[in-house]
Design an enzyme around this catalytic site. Structure first.
Site: not given
Ligand SMILES: Nc1ccn([C@H]2C[C@H](O)[C@@H](COP(=O)(O)O)O2)c(=O)n1
Ligand SMILES: [Zn+2]
Length: 162
Positions: A82, A106, A109
């Site tokens: 995002e 999150c 973001c």
């Molecule tokens: N809304 C989101 C949530 C997470 N991300 C990214 C951040 C990490 O690269 C990955 C999450 O890794 P995990 O903890 O599941 O191994 O996803 C995002 O881009 N946007």
């Molecule tokens: Zn985020």
């Protein structure tokens, strides 16, 4: 046969499809996330996926989720899809736009989404919905009047030949 095709994809399928395709560019071995920002009149403004910033090579920075030293995990380095979509935008304002994202944003973001004027989030998955980060995110987004819409999957399989 006459008249227009009837089985064309909907706007929602199109934009979530673009978000899903963007996610396929991610090098993250566990979670690939994609985002697509769209104007009020359905023009694609920007796209992004999760990855390391420019100048931080995918092959040398860590992709680990866990470790004794957080310095050696991906969380300090990965930029979320995002935020990348917001930062990738080269136009003027994102005020009033929508963001299609494959995973609910999150808290970090959420701050960026609110501050750049995105007014609607359409999300496909919410697998971290119970975490404090996503609960805080929803708290801020709701307070700021951002509309949160779960994507209604149609189950249609979109196939592209490349
Ligand atoms: N809304 C989101 C949530 C997470 N991300 C990214 C951040 C990490 O690269 C990955 C999450 O890794 P995990 O903890 O599941 O191994 O996803 C995002 O881009 N946007
Ligand atoms: Zn985020």
């Amino acid at each position: 046969m006459s008249g227009k095709r009837q089985d064309y994809i909907s706007w929602d399928e199109y934009f979530m499809g673009v978000a899903e395709l963007s996610a396929m560019r991610s090098k993250d071995p566990s979670t690939q996330v994609g985002a697509c920002i769209v104007s009020q009149d359905n023009k694609i403004l920007s796209m992004g996926y999760n990855g390391f910033p420019k100048g931080c090579p995918d092959d040398t920075f860590p992709w680990e989720r866990e470790g004794d030293d957080p310095y050696e995990t991906k969380y300090f380095y990965s930029t979320h899809s995002e935020l990348n979509a917001i930062l990738n935008y080269r136009g003027g304002s994102l005020e009033g736009s929508k963001i299609y994202v494959t995973l609910f944003p999150c808290n970090e973001c959420a701050k960026a989404i609110i501050q750049c004027g995105i007014k609607t989030i359409i999300y496909a998955d919410d697998k971290y919905g119970d975490t404090a980060a996503v609960r805080a995110s929803k708290r801020m987004l709701r307070s700021a009047g951002v509309e949160l819409k779960p994507y209604k999957a149609t189950g249609r399989k979109l196939e592209v030949k490349v």
